[in-house]
Design a protein around this motif. Sequence first.
Motif, PDB file in Angstrom:
ATOM      1  N   ALA A 132      51.635  32.568 -10.594  1.00  0.00           N
ATOM      2  CA  ALA A 132      52.435  31.783  -9.656  1.00  0.00           C
ATOM      3  C   ALA A 132      53.618  31.136 -10.374  1.00  0.00           C
ATOM      4  CB  ALA A 132      51.564  30.712  -9.011  1.00  0.00           C
ATOM      5  N   PRO A 133      54.769  30.991  -9.712  1.00  0.00           N
ATOM      6  CA  PRO A 133      55.914  30.317 -10.330  1.00  0.00           C
ATOM      7  C   PRO A 133      55.534  28.918 -10.795  1.00  0.00           C
ATOM      8  CG  PRO A 133      56.569  31.395  -8.311  1.00  0.00           C
ATOM      9  CD  PRO A 133      55.076  31.474  -8.352  1.00  0.00           C
ATOM     10  N   GLN A 134      55.948  28.592 -12.023  1.00  0.00           N
ATOM     11  CA  GLN A 134      55.607  27.309 -12.618  1.00  0.00           C
ATOM     12  C   GLN A 134      56.825  26.744 -13.332  1.00  0.00           C
ATOM     13  OE1 GLN A 134      51.857  27.754 -14.769  1.00  0.00           O
ATOM     14  NE2 GLN A 134      51.101  29.159 -13.213  1.00  0.00           N
TER      15      GLN A 134
ATOM     16  N   MET B  85      48.251  29.932  -5.428  1.00  0.00           N
ATOM     17  CA  MET B  85      47.681  29.044  -6.439  1.00  0.00           C
ATOM     18  C   MET B  85      48.228  27.634  -6.255  1.00  0.00           C
ATOM     19  SD  MET B  85      47.805  31.335  -9.874  1.00  0.00           S
ATOM     20  CE  MET B  85      47.015  32.925  -9.953  1.00  0.00           C
ATOM     21  N   SER B  86      47.393  26.642  -6.374  1.00  0.00           N
ATOM     22  CA  SER B  86      47.829  25.292  -6.067  1.00  0.00           C
ATOM     23  C   SER B  86      48.198  24.488  -7.288  1.00  0.00           C
ATOM     24  CB  SER B  86      46.721  24.556  -5.309  1.00  0.00           C
ATOM     25  OG  SER B  86      45.547  24.504  -6.087  1.00  0.00           O
ATOM     26  N   ASP B  87      47.655  24.836  -8.446  1.00  0.00           N
ATOM     27  CA  ASP B  87      47.920  24.047  -9.636  1.00  0.00           C
ATOM     28  C   ASP B  87      48.615  24.896 -10.682  1.00  0.00           C
ATOM     29  OD1 ASP B  87      46.732  21.736  -8.688  1.00  0.00           O
ATOM     30  OD2 ASP B  87      44.739  22.476  -9.204  1.00  0.00           O
ATOM     31  N   ASP B  88      49.365  24.229 -11.531  1.00  0.00           N
ATOM     32  CA  ASP B  88      50.104  24.872 -12.598  1.00  0.00           C
ATOM     33  C   ASP B  88      49.163  25.190 -13.757  1.00  0.00           C
ATOM     34  OD1 ASP B  88      51.858  25.558 -14.570  1.00  0.00           O
ATOM     35  OD2 ASP B  88      53.087  23.764 -14.415  1.00  0.00           O
ATOM     36  N   VAL B  89      49.198  26.428 -14.248  1.00  0.00           N
ATOM     37  CA  VAL B  89      48.383  26.787 -15.401  1.00  0.00           C
ATOM     38  C   VAL B  89      48.971  26.193 -16.670  1.00  0.00           C
ATOM     39  CG1 VAL B  89      47.622  28.740 -16.794  1.00  0.00           C
ATOM     40  CG2 VAL B  89      47.529  28.882 -14.318  1.00  0.00           C
ATOM     41  N   ARG B  90      50.311  26.080 -16.751  1.00  0.00           N
ATOM     42  CA  ARG B  90      50.912  25.602 -17.984  1.00  0.00           C
ATOM     43  C   ARG B  90      51.670  24.298 -17.779  1.00  0.00           C
ATOM     44  NH1 ARG B  90      52.267  31.591 -19.617  1.00  0.00           N
ATOM     45  NH2 ARG B  90      54.330  31.266 -18.803  1.00  0.00           N
ATOM     46  N   GLY B  91      51.634  23.696 -16.619  1.00  0.00           N
ATOM     47  CA  GLY B  91      52.360  22.455 -16.384  1.00  0.00           C
ATOM     48  C   GLY B  91      52.138  21.959 -14.978  1.00  0.00           C
ATOM     49  N   THR B  92      53.219  21.612 -14.256  1.00  0.00           N
ATOM     50  CA  THR B  92      53.090  21.099 -12.899  1.00  0.00           C
ATOM     51  C   THR B  92      53.754  22.045 -11.915  1.00  0.00           C
ATOM     52  OG1 THR B  92      55.132  19.844 -13.191  1.00  0.00           O
ATOM     53  CG2 THR B  92      53.077  18.714 -13.719  1.00  0.00           C
ATOM     54  N   ARG B  93      53.458  21.860 -10.634  1.00  0.00           N
ATOM     55  CA  ARG B  93      53.965  22.757  -9.606  1.00  0.00           C
ATOM     56  C   ARG B  93      55.489  22.696  -9.531  1.00  0.00           C
ATOM     57  NH1 ARG B  93      51.696  24.206  -4.358  1.00  0.00           N
ATOM     58  NH2 ARG B  93      50.061  22.662  -4.719  1.00  0.00           N
TER      59      ARG B  93
ATOM     60  N   ARG C  36      59.440  24.016  -7.832  1.00  0.00           N
ATOM     61  CA  ARG C  36      60.019  24.135  -6.501  1.00  0.00           C
ATOM     62  C   ARG C  36      60.036  25.583  -6.031  1.00  0.00           C
ATOM     63  NH1 ARG C  36      63.286  20.312  -9.030  1.00  0.00           N
ATOM     64  NH2 ARG C  36      64.796  21.898  -9.605  1.00  0.00           N
ATOM     65  N   VAL C  37      60.148  26.523  -6.999  1.00  0.00           N
ATOM     66  CA  VAL C  37      60.188  27.934  -6.642  1.00  0.00           C
ATOM     67  C   VAL C  37      58.791  28.353  -6.200  1.00  0.00           C
ATOM     68  CG1 VAL C  37      60.795  30.234  -7.452  1.00  0.00           C
ATOM     69  CG2 VAL C  37      61.938  28.244  -8.433  1.00  0.00           C
ATOM     70  N   ASN C  38      58.646  28.901  -4.970  1.00  0.00           N
ATOM     71  CA  ASN C  38      57.284  29.090  -4.479  1.00  0.00           C
ATOM     72  C   ASN C  38      57.147  30.284  -3.531  1.00  0.00           C
ATOM     73  OD1 ASN C  38      54.577  28.432  -4.301  1.00  0.00           O
ATOM     74  ND2 ASN C  38      54.884  27.224  -2.459  1.00  0.00           N
ATOM     75  N   PRO C  39      57.361  31.530  -4.015  1.00  0.00           N
ATOM     76  CA  PRO C  39      57.041  32.683  -3.178  1.00  0.00           C
ATOM     77  C   PRO C  39      55.530  32.880  -3.135  1.00  0.00           C
ATOM     78  CG  PRO C  39      57.726  33.413  -5.339  1.00  0.00           C
ATOM     79  CD  PRO C  39      57.889  31.918  -5.325  1.00  0.00           C
ATOM     80  N   LEU C  40      55.097  33.830  -2.323  1.00  0.00           N
ATOM     81  CA  LEU C  40      53.681  34.122  -2.205  1.00  0.00           C
ATOM     82  C   LEU C  40      53.130  34.638  -3.535  1.00  0.00           C
ATOM     83  CD1 LEU C  40      51.143  34.593  -0.403  1.00  0.00           C
ATOM     84  CD2 LEU C  40      52.049  36.914  -0.013  1.00  0.00           C
ATOM     85  N   ALA C  41      52.038  34.032  -4.019  1.00  0.00           N
ATOM     86  CA  ALA C  41      51.375  34.467  -5.249  1.00  0.00           C
ATOM     87  C   ALA C  41      49.879  34.530  -4.987  1.00  0.00           C
ATOM     88  CB  ALA C  41      51.685  33.517  -6.403  1.00  0.00           C
TER      89      ALA C  41
ATOM     90  N   VAL D 298      52.952  43.791  -8.494  1.00  0.00           N
ATOM     91  CA  VAL D 298      53.886  44.729  -7.866  1.00  0.00           C
ATOM     92  C   VAL D 298      53.831  44.591  -6.347  1.00  0.00           C
ATOM     93  CG1 VAL D 298      54.296  47.192  -7.427  1.00  0.00           C
ATOM     94  CG2 VAL D 298      53.931  46.376  -9.762  1.00  0.00           C
ATOM     95  N   CYS D 299      52.624  44.552  -5.785  1.00  0.00           N
ATOM     96  CA  CYS D 299      52.478  44.425  -4.333  1.00  0.00           C
ATOM     97  C   CYS D 299      53.003  43.085  -3.835  1.00  0.00           C
ATOM     98  CB  CYS D 299      51.019  44.598  -3.942  1.00  0.00           C
ATOM     99  SG  CYS D 299      50.384  46.275  -4.214  1.00  0.00           S
ATOM    100  N   ALA D 300      52.718  42.014  -4.604  1.00  0.00           N
ATOM    101  CA  ALA D 300      53.199  40.688  -4.206  1.00  0.00           C
ATOM    102  C   ALA D 300      54.721  40.635  -4.209  1.00  0.00           C
ATOM    103  CB  ALA D 300      52.620  39.625  -5.133  1.00  0.00           C
ATOM    104  N   THR D 301      55.342  41.207  -5.231  1.00  0.00           N
ATOM    105  CA  THR D 301      56.804  41.193  -5.311  1.00  0.00           C
ATOM    106  C   THR D 301      57.422  42.003  -4.181  1.00  0.00           C
ATOM    107  OG1 THR D 301      56.747  40.883  -7.716  1.00  0.00           O
ATOM    108  CG2 THR D 301      58.774  41.763  -6.778  1.00  0.00           C
ATOM    109  N   ARG D 302      56.841  43.153  -3.897  1.00  0.00           N
ATOM    110  CA  ARG D 302      57.361  43.955  -2.784  1.00  0.00           C
ATOM    111  C   ARG D 302      57.268  43.196  -1.466  1.00  0.00           C
ATOM    112  NH1 ARG D 302      54.627  49.733  -4.653  1.00  0.00           N
ATOM    113  NH2 ARG D 302      56.293  50.322  -6.118  1.00  0.00           N
ATOM    114  N   LEU D 303      56.148  42.514  -1.262  1.00  0.00           N
ATOM    115  CA  LEU D 303      55.974  41.748  -0.029  1.00  0.00           C
ATOM    116  C   LEU D 303      56.947  40.581   0.028  1.00  0.00           C
ATOM    117  CD1 LEU D 303      54.472  41.164   2.580  1.00  0.00           C
ATOM    118  CD2 LEU D 303      52.746  39.933   1.241  1.00  0.00           C
ATOM    119  N   ASN D 304      57.109  39.864  -1.079  1.00  0.00           N
ATOM    120  CA  ASN D 304      58.036  38.734  -1.101  1.00  0.00           C
ATOM    121  C   ASN D 304      59.476  39.186  -0.894  1.00  0.00           C
ATOM    122  OD1 ASN D 304      56.235  36.547  -1.490  1.00  0.00           O
ATOM    123  ND2 ASN D 304      56.025  37.059  -3.651  1.00  0.00           N
ATOM    124  N   ALA D 305      59.840  40.332  -1.474  1.00  0.00           N
ATOM    125  CA  ALA D 305      61.197  40.857  -1.273  1.00  0.00           C
ATOM    126  C   ALA D 305      61.401  41.249   0.188  1.00  0.00           C
ATOM    127  CB  ALA D 305      61.432  42.048  -2.190  1.00  0.00           C
TER     128      ALA D 305
END
Length: 229
Positions: free
Chosen positions: A22-24, A1-9, A11-16, A76-83
């Motif tokens: 996505a981290p925001q 995801m490129s934009d923040d749903v609740r604010g701005t992008r 620094r924390v940026n694993p695969l989402a 769950v799948c995204a977290t497993r992949l990122n880990a």
Amino acid sequence: MSDDVRGTRPRVNPLAPPGVYAPQEDTELLAGALSDEPVRPGSDVLDVGTGSGALALAAARRGTRVTAVDVSWRAVCATRLNALMAGMPVQVRRGNLFTPVRGRTFDLILANPPYVPAPHGGAGPPRGAARAWDAGHDGRLVLDRICEEAPGLLRPGGVLLLVQSALSGPELTLGHLRTAGLKAAVTRRRHITFGPVLRERERWLRERNLLGPDENREELVVVRAEQPV
């Protein structure tokens, strides 16, 4: 995801991938609170509502034993992949809040739950991507459950770190946690510009007096609650 749903992008940026929160700004604020916490290596940490696993990975990098939970299979799948890509041993479970860890206790619980008030809050549970932010008419659909259930999962001296919006009543969160016997306080605050969801609901929020007439930023807070020894 490129934009923040609740604010701005942030620094924390694993695969989402699509459909995963996505981290925001709220993730970054809670990660900062985690970095201030004196967590010892080997401590048991629970990241509930893990999303992409950003907070779970931050805790795992400190040598803790991390369990991450999310109701979404995609998360769950995204977290497993990122880990896996990070080389971090995170145990990931699918389930609704604390259901997958019944009977266990933790030294630290991290929670970035849905907390945005929704005009359609009484029309049933949110679906799709909105599950990551819609939280009933008052924004407390999940917050109240965490306040009720988390104290029973904390060991003596254990800590709950929770991030939420000022729109969903931090004073209620503090009151519920204190009633449960925890020592609770707001430890971090940050004001952010409205993301797409709040911009869309701005008029409704003003009509409910959740926003002042000239208020154009959202306040995020971190609540820290500690189980007495």
